[in-house]
Design an enzyme around this catalytic site. Structure first.
Site, PDB file in Angstrom:
ATOM      1  N   ASN A 103       8.002  47.810   5.333  1.00  0.00           N
ATOM      2  CA  ASN A 103       7.550  47.163   4.101  1.00  0.00           C
ATOM      3  C   ASN A 103       8.701  47.235   3.110  1.00  0.00           C
ATOM      4  O   ASN A 103       8.969  48.292   2.539  1.00  0.00           O
ATOM      5  CB  ASN A 103       6.299  47.881   3.568  1.00  0.00           C
ATOM      6  CG  ASN A 103       5.805  47.270   2.278  1.00  0.00           C
ATOM      7  OD1 ASN A 103       6.333  46.266   1.804  1.00  0.00           O
ATOM      8  ND2 ASN A 103       4.792  47.883   1.688  1.00  0.00           N
ATOM      9  N   LYS A 132       8.894  45.940   0.297  1.00  0.00           N
ATOM     10  CA  LYS A 132       8.430  45.911  -1.103  1.00  0.00           C
ATOM     11  C   LYS A 132       9.292  44.920  -1.894  1.00  0.00           C
ATOM     12  O   LYS A 132       9.734  43.915  -1.337  1.00  0.00           O
ATOM     13  CB  LYS A 132       8.422  47.327  -1.698  1.00  0.00           C
ATOM     14  CG  LYS A 132       7.677  48.296  -0.773  1.00  0.00           C
ATOM     15  CD  LYS A 132       7.359  49.623  -1.376  1.00  0.00           C
ATOM     16  CE  LYS A 132       6.626  50.487  -0.347  1.00  0.00           C
ATOM     17  NZ  LYS A 132       6.138  51.739  -0.908  1.00  0.00           N
ATOM     18  N   HIS A 140      -2.281  47.037   0.067  1.00  0.00           N
ATOM     19  CA  HIS A 140      -1.312  48.129  -0.098  1.00  0.00           C
ATOM     20  C   HIS A 140      -1.648  48.917  -1.365  1.00  0.00           C
ATOM     21  O   HIS A 140      -2.132  48.358  -2.348  1.00  0.00           O
ATOM     22  CB  HIS A 140       0.110  47.572  -0.180  1.00  0.00           C
ATOM     23  CG  HIS A 140       1.123  48.650  -0.107  1.00  0.00           C
ATOM     24  ND1 HIS A 140       1.518  49.366  -1.216  1.00  0.00           N
ATOM     25  CD2 HIS A 140       1.775  49.199   0.947  1.00  0.00           C
ATOM     26  CE1 HIS A 140       2.385  50.288  -0.844  1.00  0.00           C
ATOM     27  NE2 HIS A 140       2.560  50.213   0.463  1.00  0.00           N
ATOM     28  N   GLU A 144       0.087  49.926  -3.690  1.00  0.00           N
ATOM     29  CA  GLU A 144       0.689  49.402  -4.934  1.00  0.00           C
ATOM     30  C   GLU A 144      -0.092  48.192  -5.449  1.00  0.00           C
ATOM     31  O   GLU A 144      -0.198  47.982  -6.654  1.00  0.00           O
ATOM     32  CB  GLU A 144       2.171  49.082  -4.693  1.00  0.00           C
ATOM     33  CG  GLU A 144       2.978  50.373  -4.601  1.00  0.00           C
ATOM     34  CD  GLU A 144       4.064  50.388  -3.547  1.00  0.00           C
ATOM     35  OE1 GLU A 144       4.540  49.306  -3.149  1.00  0.00           O
ATOM     36  OE2 GLU A 144       4.423  51.503  -3.103  1.00  0.00           O
ATOM     37  N   GLU A 179      -2.311  55.069   4.545  1.00  0.00           N
ATOM     38  CA  GLU A 179      -1.169  55.481   3.736  1.00  0.00           C
ATOM     39  C   GLU A 179      -1.669  56.320   2.557  1.00  0.00           C
ATOM     40  O   GLU A 179      -2.087  55.764   1.530  1.00  0.00           O
ATOM     41  CB  GLU A 179      -0.438  54.257   3.183  1.00  0.00           C
ATOM     42  CG  GLU A 179       0.103  53.328   4.249  1.00  0.00           C
ATOM     43  CD  GLU A 179       1.216  52.452   3.691  1.00  0.00           C
ATOM     44  OE1 GLU A 179       2.361  52.678   4.105  1.00  0.00           O
ATOM     45  OE2 GLU A 179       0.955  51.588   2.859  1.00  0.00           O
ATOM     46  N   GLY A 192       6.615  57.085  -1.016  1.00  0.00           N
ATOM     47  CA  GLY A 192       7.805  57.100  -1.853  1.00  0.00           C
ATOM     48  C   GLY A 192       8.075  58.450  -2.519  1.00  0.00           C
ATOM     49  O   GLY A 192       8.885  58.545  -3.435  1.00  0.00           O
ATOM     50  N   SER A 243       6.463  58.082   3.372  1.00  0.00           N
ATOM     51  CA  SER A 243       7.682  58.874   3.569  1.00  0.00           C
ATOM     52  C   SER A 243       8.017  59.117   5.037  1.00  0.00           C
ATOM     53  O   SER A 243       8.458  60.207   5.416  1.00  0.00           O
ATOM     54  CB  SER A 243       7.581  60.202   2.801  1.00  0.00           C
ATOM     55  OG  SER A 243       7.451  59.953   1.408  1.00  0.00           O
TER      56      SER A 243
END
Ligand code: 13P
Length: 267
Positions: A27, A29, A111, A113, A181, A187, A227
């Site tokens: 991904n 992003k 996702h 985010e 996730e 991250g 991560s």
């Protein structure tokens, strides 16, 4: 097939796991430009990538066609988002039909985010999944709990609520890869331990068992994201319910090749 007694699961579960094709998604992003995409394409092309792994990279919408024209044949491109309608007055959005139209067959939906930065609800994510599937896209459907939810002992409740909403819009799970996730691992450099990830994957598979039966549940691919690195992916890949990864930061680097190849276990 080589089987080693010290492996953490039995021959039976190993065979069941092998029946699910290992899946590694990158991904990107909101990262990349034409120059850096060329670099990524270079390491993906050089690989070599394990042919037993399905590899898909999530590309910023504006570079989908560009990237697709450069990717090697063993790596597919994916959009990172799509709206729940085929067309109309939705400024700034893209539709699954448009994704298909540029020759791309995958989309990442839900996702963390999208959920937490852009406020997407379980219902909106589910509608998006339903519409993308109707149009014929394959979907990487993301779920995962926040740190405070984990600390409050609510991991199971949150991921079951998220998957329940999505499942109402899915008829054919062979078109969906579920990405677990945990938000606290995204991250942050704080990867879930293989045991923490396996525990949630196993609960999710059991959830599918109760809803769809054992046979269907054993076919659903559940991948882990948060991560993931070339280093930690080998141990995570050994877990019996971890069928691959969704990789953020490391998918922009050559170590992504190691992550793709992490399922080649040498016991
Ligand atoms: P990182 O691998 O950078 O933690 O990101 C994970 C992710 O969000 C993949 O979708």
């Amino acid at each position: 097939m080589r089987v080693c007694l010290s492996c953490s699961f039995s021959l039976g579960s190993q065979l069941v796991k092998m029946s699910r094709k290992f899946f590694v998604g990158g991904n990107w992003k909101m990262n990349g430009d034409k120059k850096s995409i060329e670099e990524i394409v270079k390491f993906l092309t050089c690989g070599p990538l394990d042919p037993n792994v399905e590899v898909v990279v999530g590309v910023p919408a504006i570079y989908l066609e560009y990237t697709k024209s450069k990717l090697p044949g063993n790596v597919a491109a994916s959009a990172q988002n799509a709206y729940k309608e085929p067309k109309g007055a939705f400024t700034g959005e893209i539709s699954p039909c448009q994704i298909k139209d540029v020759g791309v067959n995958w989309v990442i939906l839900g996702h963390s985010e999208r959920r937490n930065v852009f406020g997407e609800s379980d219902e909106l994510v589910a509608d998006k999944v339903g519409h993308a599937l109707e149009v014929g896209l394959f979907v990487i459907a993301c779920i995962g709990e926040k740190l405070e939810e984990r600390e409050a002992g609510k991991t199971e409740e949150v991921v079951f609520r998220q998957i329940e909403a999505i499942s109402k819009k899915v008829c054919d799970w062979s078109k969906v890869v579920v990405a677990y996730e945990p938000v606290w691992a995204i991250g942050t450099g704080k990867t879930a331990t293989p045991q923490q990830a396996q525990e949630v994957h196993c609960k999710l598979r059991n959830w599918f068992k109760t809803k769809l039966g054992d046979c269907a549940a054993q076919k659903i691919r559940i991948i882990y994201g948060g991560s993931v690195t070339g280093e930690n992916s080998k141990d995570l890949a050994k877990e019996k319910d971890i069928d691959g990864f969704l990789v953020g930061g490391a998918s922009l680097k050559p170590e992504f090749v190691d992550i793709v190849n992490s399922n080649k276990q040498t016991c």
